[in-house]
Design a protein around this motif. Structure first.
Motif, PDB file in Angstrom:
ATOM      1  N   TRP A 226     -51.881  14.637  49.092  1.00  0.00           N
ATOM      2  CA  TRP A 226     -52.882  13.644  50.332  1.00  0.00           C
ATOM      3  C   TRP A 226     -52.015  13.231  51.081  1.00  0.00           C
TER       4      TRP A 226
ATOM      5  N   TYR B 230     -51.238  14.015  55.115  1.00  0.00           N
ATOM      6  CA  TYR B 230     -51.507  13.230  55.726  1.00  0.00           C
ATOM      7  C   TYR B 230     -50.535  12.930  57.016  1.00  0.00           C
TER       8      TYR B 230
ATOM      9  N   ASN C 160     -49.104  15.803  58.995  1.00  0.00           N
ATOM     10  CA  ASN C 160     -49.792  16.600  60.036  1.00  0.00           C
ATOM     11  C   ASN C 160     -50.280  15.822  61.320  1.00  0.00           C
ATOM     12  N   VAL C 161     -50.245  14.491  60.440  1.00  0.00           N
ATOM     13  CA  VAL C 161     -51.440  13.912  61.135  1.00  0.00           C
ATOM     14  C   VAL C 161     -50.452  12.627  62.109  1.00  0.00           C
TER      15      VAL C 161
ATOM     16  N   TYR D  94     -54.797  19.718  52.795  1.00  0.00           N
ATOM     17  CA  TYR D  94     -54.750  20.455  53.621  1.00  0.00           C
ATOM     18  C   TYR D  94     -55.374  20.887  54.608  1.00  0.00           C
TER      19      TYR D  94
ATOM     20  N   ALA E 277     -56.029  17.002  56.929  1.00  0.00           N
ATOM     21  CA  ALA E 277     -55.269  17.017  57.467  1.00  0.00           C
ATOM     22  C   ALA E 277     -54.961  17.653  58.354  1.00  0.00           C
TER      23      ALA E 277
ATOM     24  N   GLN F 235     -55.477  16.690  62.926  1.00  0.00           N
ATOM     25  CA  GLN F 235     -55.256  16.609  63.730  1.00  0.00           C
ATOM     26  C   GLN F 235     -55.106  18.170  64.484  1.00  0.00           C
TER      27      GLN F 235
END
Length: 260
Positions: free
Chosen positions: A107, A111, A114-115, A155, A158, A162
């Motif tokens: 996780w 994060y 992706n973020v 997913y 995340a 985003q």
């Protein structure tokens, strides 16, 4: 008044992250083929070098989650004349565990990549994109940002984060004439996405696409990205959801039976 038929078209210049594989690689190819100057960004320098040799892109190895790498990337792009478009492709999934068995490291990675990676790149390039008054940010999120599914919570979370960031950015930067585009693909068969998500298990990765006659390809998504950023700047394709015809919804995918 200048003759529009002889007025030079401004050169288009972009940073594309995640360029060492899949949709990022295909996007570099699609933009370079239509005359863009493209900075191809990823961690794997060898793959970037090969891509640059094939397409004429400018390879800049960098980890988008690393502040020093991001600063070096901005410096390299600035020295090269700047950009008007940032295409955030880098991302990915790890694991298919339910929440009850969630791996915190997976996780955390999702994060960060992706973020936080998208945030760091966008924040770093915003002054440059604002300065020209015709900048574009395109973020590749996922259909997973819209519909959650069992085993996808990390997913889903995340990509939903985003997506929320992308929506806020559009509101915050409209006064700077910044165009913000989100592309949300469904089932896309690439060489590494499912393989990495499933810990390198090739059989399990192949099973994700089993029986689906025509899942999307990286080139399919790259063509859509290229269309969106090549549109006149006043045209903003806010959200583009793209799935193969066989994927009518997250819970409904048509797969051929073993005897077909």
């Amino acid at each position: 008044m200048a003759d529009s038929s002889t007025t030079p078209v401004p050169a288009k210049r972009a940073v594309v992250t995640g360029a060492s594989t899949g949709i990022g690689d295909a996007t570099v190819r699609a933009l370079a083929a239509t005359g863009w100057t493209v900075y191809a960004v990823a961690r794997r320098a060898d793959r970037l070098a090969a891509l640059a040799a094939e397409t004429g892109a400018l390879a800049v190895p960098a980890d988008i989650t690393n502040d020093d790498d991001v600063a070096a990337l901005v410096a390299a792009v600035t020295a090269g004349g700047g950009i008007d478009t940032l295409v955030n492709i880098s991302g990915g999934a790890r694991g298919v565990d339910p929440v009850a068995e969630a791996d915190a490291d997976d996780w955390d990675w999702m994060y960060r990549v992706n973020v936080l990676g998208t945030m760091k790149l966008t924040k770093a390039f915003l002054p440059m994109l604002r300065a020209g008054r015709n900048g574009t940010v395109l973020n590749l999120t996922s259909f997973a940002a819209l519909v959650s599914y069992e085993g996808g919570a990390g997913y889903n979370a995340a990509k939903a984060a985003q997506r929320a960031m992308t929506q806020a950015l559009r509101l915050e930067e409209v006064g700077n004439n910044l165009r913000v585009i989100e592309v949300l693909p469904g089932l896309v068969r690439t060489e590494e996405f499912s393989l990495h998500r499933l810990g390198g298990d090739r059989a399990s990765a192949d099973a994700v696409y089993s029986g689906v006659a025509e899942p999307l390809t990286a080139a399919d998504v790259a063509d859509i990205i290229a269309y969106a950023v090549n549109a006149p700047h006043h045209v903003n394709l806010d959200e583009i959801v793209v799935r193969p015809v066989a994927q009518a919804a997250a819970h409904k995918i048509i797969r051929a039976s073993a005897g077909d």
